[in-house]
Design a protein around this motif. Sequence first.
Motif, PDB file in Angstrom:
ATOM      1  N   MET A   1       0.830  -1.197   0.000  1.00  0.00           N
ATOM      2  CA  MET A   1       0.000   0.000   0.000  1.00  0.00           C
ATOM      3  C   MET A   1       0.868   1.251   0.000  1.00  0.00           C
ATOM      4  O   MET A   1       0.422   2.310  -0.364  1.00  0.00           O
ATOM      5  N   GLY A   2       2.130   1.126   0.377  1.00  0.00           N
ATOM      6  CA  GLY A   2       2.998   2.276   0.490  1.00  0.00           C
ATOM      7  C   GLY A   2       3.304   2.968  -0.827  1.00  0.00           C
ATOM      8  O   GLY A   2       3.722   4.110  -0.827  1.00  0.00           O
ATOM      9  N   ASP A   3       3.112   2.274  -1.958  1.00  0.00           N
ATOM     10  CA  ASP A   3       3.407   2.901  -3.236  1.00  0.00           C
ATOM     11  C   ASP A   3       2.229   3.705  -3.777  1.00  0.00           C
ATOM     12  O   ASP A   3       2.363   4.406  -4.769  1.00  0.00           O
ATOM     13  N   LYS A   4       1.082   3.633  -3.126  1.00  0.00           N
ATOM     14  CA  LYS A   4      -0.075   4.428  -3.540  1.00  0.00           C
ATOM     15  C   LYS A   4       0.033   5.831  -2.956  1.00  0.00           C
ATOM     16  O   LYS A   4       0.525   6.004  -1.842  1.00  0.00           O
ATOM     17  N   PRO A   5      -0.484   6.846  -3.676  1.00  0.00           N
ATOM     18  CA  PRO A   5      -0.518   8.199  -3.105  1.00  0.00           C
ATOM     19  C   PRO A   5      -1.313   8.208  -1.794  1.00  0.00           C
ATOM     20  O   PRO A   5      -2.238   7.401  -1.611  1.00  0.00           O
ATOM     21  N   ILE A   6      -0.986   9.125  -0.928  1.00  0.00           N
ATOM     22  CA  ILE A   6      -1.613   9.175   0.402  1.00  0.00           C
ATOM     23  C   ILE A   6      -3.127   9.312   0.307  1.00  0.00           C
ATOM     24  O   ILE A   6      -3.859   8.709   1.093  1.00  0.00           O
ATOM     25  N   TRP A   7      -3.629  10.092  -0.667  1.00  0.00           N
ATOM     26  CA  TRP A   7      -5.075  10.250  -0.769  1.00  0.00           C
ATOM     27  C   TRP A   7      -5.753   8.929  -1.143  1.00  0.00           C
ATOM     28  O   TRP A   7      -6.868   8.679  -0.741  1.00  0.00           O
ATOM     29  N   GLU A   8      -5.073   8.067  -1.902  1.00  0.00           N
ATOM     30  CA  GLU A   8      -5.645   6.758  -2.227  1.00  0.00           C
ATOM     31  C   GLU A   8      -5.650   5.858  -0.998  1.00  0.00           C
ATOM     32  O   GLU A   8      -6.603   5.112  -0.774  1.00  0.00           O
ATOM     33  N   GLN A   9      -4.590   5.933  -0.209  1.00  0.00           N
ATOM     34  CA  GLN A   9      -4.537   5.129   1.012  1.00  0.00           C
ATOM     35  C   GLN A   9      -5.647   5.544   1.977  1.00  0.00           C
ATOM     36  O   GLN A   9      -6.351   4.692   2.533  1.00  0.00           O
TER      37      GLN A   9
ATOM     38  N   PRO B   1      -7.268  13.951  -4.811  1.00  0.00           N
ATOM     39  CA  PRO B   1      -7.104  15.078  -3.884  1.00  0.00           C
ATOM     40  C   PRO B   1      -7.833  16.283  -4.475  1.00  0.00           C
ATOM     41  O   PRO B   1      -7.932  16.425  -5.697  1.00  0.00           O
ATOM     42  N   THR B   2      -8.371  17.126  -3.623  1.00  0.00           N
ATOM     43  CA  THR B   2      -9.017  18.358  -4.083  1.00  0.00           C
ATOM     44  C   THR B   2      -8.100  19.537  -3.770  1.00  0.00           C
ATOM     45  O   THR B   2      -7.215  19.439  -2.907  1.00  0.00           O
ATOM     46  N   PRO B   3      -8.301  20.678  -4.433  1.00  0.00           N
ATOM     47  CA  PRO B   3      -7.433  21.843  -4.190  1.00  0.00           C
ATOM     48  C   PRO B   3      -7.481  22.359  -2.749  1.00  0.00           C
ATOM     49  O   PRO B   3      -6.552  23.021  -2.307  1.00  0.00           O
ATOM     50  N   ASP B   4      -8.570  22.034  -2.021  1.00  0.00           N
ATOM     51  CA  ASP B   4      -8.683  22.515  -0.635  1.00  0.00           C
ATOM     52  C   ASP B   4      -8.310  21.427   0.380  1.00  0.00           C
ATOM     53  O   ASP B   4      -8.796  21.416   1.504  1.00  0.00           O
ATOM     54  N   SER B   5      -7.443  20.485  -0.041  1.00  0.00           N
ATOM     55  CA  SER B   5      -6.891  19.445   0.841  1.00  0.00           C
ATOM     56  C   SER B   5      -7.905  18.423   1.323  1.00  0.00           C
ATOM     57  O   SER B   5      -7.718  17.802   2.368  1.00  0.00           O
ATOM     58  N   CYS B   6      -8.967  18.251   0.582  1.00  0.00           N
ATOM     59  CA  CYS B   6      -9.924  17.191   0.870  1.00  0.00           C
ATOM     60  C   CYS B   6      -9.645  16.021  -0.071  1.00  0.00           C
ATOM     61  O   CYS B   6      -8.731  16.066  -0.883  1.00  0.00           O
ATOM     62  N   ILE B   7     -10.449  14.970   0.042  1.00  0.00           N
ATOM     63  CA  ILE B   7     -10.343  13.809  -0.842  1.00  0.00           C
ATOM     64  C   ILE B   7     -11.731  13.517  -1.394  1.00  0.00           C
ATOM     65  O   ILE B   7     -12.705  13.414  -0.638  1.00  0.00           O
ATOM     66  N   LEU B   8     -11.822  13.397  -2.706  1.00  0.00           N
ATOM     67  CA  LEU B   8     -13.058  13.004  -3.380  1.00  0.00           C
ATOM     68  C   LEU B   8     -12.948  11.514  -3.675  1.00  0.00           C
ATOM     69  O   LEU B   8     -11.971  11.071  -4.291  1.00  0.00           O
ATOM     70  N   SER B   9     -13.934  10.741  -3.216  1.00  0.00           N
ATOM     71  CA  SER B   9     -13.941   9.296  -3.433  1.00  0.00           C
ATOM     72  C   SER B   9     -15.214   8.891  -4.150  1.00  0.00           C
ATOM     73  O   SER B   9     -16.307   9.367  -3.807  1.00  0.00           O
ATOM     74  N   MET B  10     -15.064   8.013  -5.144  1.00  0.00           N
ATOM     75  CA  MET B  10     -16.216   7.473  -5.858  1.00  0.00           C
ATOM     76  C   MET B  10     -16.154   5.951  -5.765  1.00  0.00           C
ATOM     77  O   MET B  10     -15.093   5.352  -5.992  1.00  0.00           O
ATOM     78  N   VAL B  11     -17.290   5.353  -5.435  1.00  0.00           N
ATOM     79  CA  VAL B  11     -17.368   3.908  -5.251  1.00  0.00           C
ATOM     80  C   VAL B  11     -18.468   3.351  -6.153  1.00  0.00           C
ATOM     81  O   VAL B  11     -19.554   3.921  -6.241  1.00  0.00           O
ATOM     82  N   VAL B  12     -18.163   2.247  -6.807  1.00  0.00           N
ATOM     83  CA  VAL B  12     -19.137   1.513  -7.605  1.00  0.00           C
ATOM     84  C   VAL B  12     -19.143   0.090  -7.062  1.00  0.00           C
ATOM     85  O   VAL B  12     -18.081  -0.473  -6.772  1.00  0.00           O
ATOM     86  N   GLY B  13     -20.343  -0.462  -6.905  1.00  0.00           N
ATOM     87  CA  GLY B  13     -20.402  -1.823  -6.385  1.00  0.00           C
ATOM     88  C   GLY B  13     -21.781  -2.415  -6.489  1.00  0.00           C
ATOM     89  O   GLY B  13     -22.654  -1.915  -7.210  1.00  0.00           O
ATOM     90  N   GLN B  14     -21.946  -3.509  -5.754  1.00  0.00           N
ATOM     91  CA  GLN B  14     -23.229  -4.187  -5.682  1.00  0.00           C
ATOM     92  C   GLN B  14     -23.599  -4.358  -4.218  1.00  0.00           C
ATOM     93  O   GLN B  14     -22.731  -4.421  -3.351  1.00  0.00           O
TER      94      GLN B  14
END
Length: 127
Positions: A1-9, A75-88
Amino acid sequence: MGDKPIWEQIGSSFVQHYYQLFDTDRTQLGSIYIDASCLTWEGQQFQGKAAIVEKLSSLPFTKIAHSITAQDHQPTPDSCILSMVVGQLKADDDPIMGFHQSFILKNINDAWVCTNDMFRLALHNFS
């Protein structure tokens, strides 16, 4: 997991935590929202931790299980994280249904909270 950007982690950890709470005890979801949080659930809007937890706790099923197909985080410009999830998801004895959910996560006092949450079932009306 360490190779992913922090926002992805952070986003991936949040998604795992959110659906684990949702599937086991929705009343505990209040820990991830704040009083300024907004939820849009199938077009209905709710604001504030109490209103959101009340809505999620009152959904008309007793058992639910989510299966995540894909998730994306930015990452968003205001230091937030936008996450989108698709599933069942599978609720009680209903058929399996697809869903989409988006979150905005914000770090407040060294804790990541959900400020915005939008959910839709992936239903299509072709008539």
